[in-house]
Enzyme design. Structure first.
Site, PDB file in Angstrom:
ATOM      1  N   GLU A 176       0.825  -1.214   0.000  1.00 35.89           N
ATOM      2  CA  GLU A 176       0.000   0.000   0.000  1.00 35.89           C
ATOM      3  C   GLU A 176       0.864   1.270   0.000  1.00 35.89           C
ATOM      4  OE1 GLU A 176      -3.131  -0.112   2.912  1.00 35.89           O
ATOM      5  OE2 GLU A 176      -4.140  -1.766   1.910  1.00 35.89           O
ATOM      6  N   GLU A 301      -5.389  -8.454  -0.829  1.00 37.73           N
ATOM      7  CA  GLU A 301      -6.272  -8.069   0.272  1.00 37.73           C
ATOM      8  C   GLU A 301      -7.669  -7.867  -0.294  1.00 37.73           C
ATOM      9  OE1 GLU A 301      -5.146  -5.013   3.059  1.00 37.73           O
ATOM     10  OE2 GLU A 301      -2.999  -5.485   2.872  1.00 37.73           O
TER      11      GLU A 301
END
Length: 513
Positions: A176, A301
């Site tokens: 991320e 995810e």
């Protein structure tokens, strides 16, 4: 809504092999996932093996989990692997700055994670720290894990109890990085990826697959700008450094984990089914730069993200898990199967006690969630050949809530709609496996499945359903939601009729005639 809903399976139209990694999982140092979900003190009265909970291992083994991502997530962006090796009494206490400023004792580190993977039969997938550590730290971690020869790092691993290398193949180069991993632009991250990747070496016996940080949901620009930079850098094309590209997509919530209306049920399932747009949209952009698809699309995810239970610490992301979450999991896995030619690996978030968990633990108790049962039901798809599945079922939601959530997940802005029945199909050794979701919260349907240019005889069906759309398993009632006993249904040539309860997941298996 008409009670009869038609779907068709086309065995003559293969899509691609369903890689087992599409049924992967994720374990982050977050809330009560690792402590006490996986690890307790070896002196704990909870039965354990060197700190690893026996009940959790026994619960997970039957799922044959193919791959497990660790240690984050955002936790990976501040993690130094050296904190988690060596004698436990000498490991430093850190602060988990991303998740509630919780204490992090580092009792569960590289060796403990590898022992856990081996205990449940999963391949390890490490998330490396590009956000706050140096390329040298990541380089050293790879050597520590993978080098079989003589070096100071390899000897340190041996001293710490692992004579043979761990041979970790899957390495995430950052996490991320558009957010908690450094708030970078795509170009900034691409440059950092190329730098860090240069020092992630292949040691004899282990070919590293380096996985780049992909976009958040529908951020098409992150994908395009990353691949543009990696392809057209002024010195050379750097795409050979990239083996995987990992996107994230959480369908969020509608209501809470256990309190929601019928319209909120449909809203969440619509948001979940938007995964199809995420997969096809990003793969389409990747294909412009990588038409041979040598770079694998990964969703490492995904899942629901409900408000934290009121009696739990807010930083721990603990949530319950209902029959609605089971339908979300099933819809999403069916999307992955139907696009097995486009996506290689996926990791639901997360394994225990956090977000859309498979297990919930409390003290010495361990229960299975409805999502656990979906992964168990869907095991027959792993490694099989996905074939075309078409639904002609009625529309039950026009997807307005989903469209607002994902800002039109399709690049070409096709309208999004949730139908009464979605599913997927696969074939392995002449055994057909079809899984379907009745997405409507209150209306059962009669499924008319047609096998195009094929025949079925007897089919085994198993259904996951509940009398209440809010049903979930608790420590007091751990079997409130569980699969039915298998039933035998006789097909009539190319047609099969199966009753689907409202808000349910059904698996059908039979040998092709």
């Amino acid at each position: 809504m008409d009670s009869v809903q038609r779907v068709m399976v086309l065995p003559q139209e293969p899509i691609g092999q369903i890689h087992p990694y599409l049924h992967g999982h994720f374990a982050e140092h977050l809330g009560e996932l690792v402590y006490p979900g996986i690890y307790v003190s070896p002196e704990s009265p909870i039965p354990n093996t060197n700190g690893l909970r026996n009940d959790v291992i026994e619960a997970l083994r039957p799922l044959n989990i193919p791959v497990l991502r660790w240690p984050g997530g955002c936790f990976a962006d501040t993690y130094n692997w050296r904190d988690g090796i060596g004698p436990r009494e000498r490991r430093p206490m850190r602060v988990n700055v991303h998740w509630g400023m919780a204490e992090e004792p580092n009792s569960f580190g590289t060796h403990e994670f590898m022992a856990f993977c081996r205990a449940i039969g999963a391949d390890p997938y490490f998330a490396g720290n590009l956000g706050s550590d140096s390329p040298a730290e990541l380089r050293d971690w790879v050597e520590y894990c993978n080098f079989a020869g003589k070096s100071t790092l390899a000897e340190e691993r041996r001293t710490n109890g692992a004579g043979q290398p761990f041979n970790v193949q899957l390495w995430g180069i950052g996490n991320e990085n558009w957010g908690c991993g450094g708030n970078m632009s795509p170009e900034e991250y691409a440059a950092a990826f190329a730098r860090y990747r240069t020092y992630v070496h292949n040691y004899p016996g282990t070919q590293v697959e380096a996985i780049a940080c992909g976009p958040n949901g529908y951020d098409w620009q992150w994908t395009r700008r990353f691949f543009e930079y990696m392809t057209n850098h002024h010195t050379s094309c750097r795409l050979n450094q990239v083996q995987g590209f990992a996107a994230h997509y959480y369908c969020g919530t509608a209501g809470t984990a256990t309190k929601y209306t019928e319209s909120q049920w449909l809203e969440l399932l619509s948001k979940a089914y938007a995964m199809e747009g995420i997969v096809t949209g990003h793969r389409r952009i990747m294909d412009e730069y990588d038409p041979a698809r040598r770079r694998k699309l990964i969703m490492d995810e995904w899942g629901t993200w409900h408000p934290v239970e009121q009696d739990k610490p807010q930083g721990g992301l603990y949530q319950q898990n209902s029959i609605r979450d089971a339908c979300v999991a099933a819809l999403t896995l069916d999307v992955f199967h139907n696009h097995a030619d486009k996506v290689y690996m996926a990791n639901i978030a997360q394994l225990i006690n956090v977000l859309q968990a498979l297990l919930l633990v409390e003290e010495d108790r361990c229960i299975q969630t409805p999502t656990y049962h979906v992964f168990n039901l869907y095991q027959a798809h792993k490694g099989a050949q996905a074939v075309r599945f078409l639904t002609a079922a009625e529309t039950v939601s026009n997807g307005e809530a989903a469209a607002e959530h994902c800002k039109s997940c399709y690049i070409d802005k096709q309208p999004f709609a949730l139908q009464a029945v979605h599913g997927s199909a696969s074939i392995h050794d002449d055994m057909l496996c079809v899984t379907v979701v009745n997405t409507h919260p209150t209306q059962p349907v009669e499924l008319d499945l047609e096998l195009y240019q094929g025949r079925l005889n007897e089919v085994e069906t198993v259904t996951l359903a509940a009398n209440d759309i809010h049903a979930h398993n608790t420590f007091e009632h751990p079997l409130a939601v569980q699969p039915s006993e298998p039933k035998r249904v006789q097909a009539r040539g190319a047609h099969l009729r199966v009753s689907l309860p409202a808000g349910s997941v059904t698996r059908m298996r039979g040998r092709l005639g």
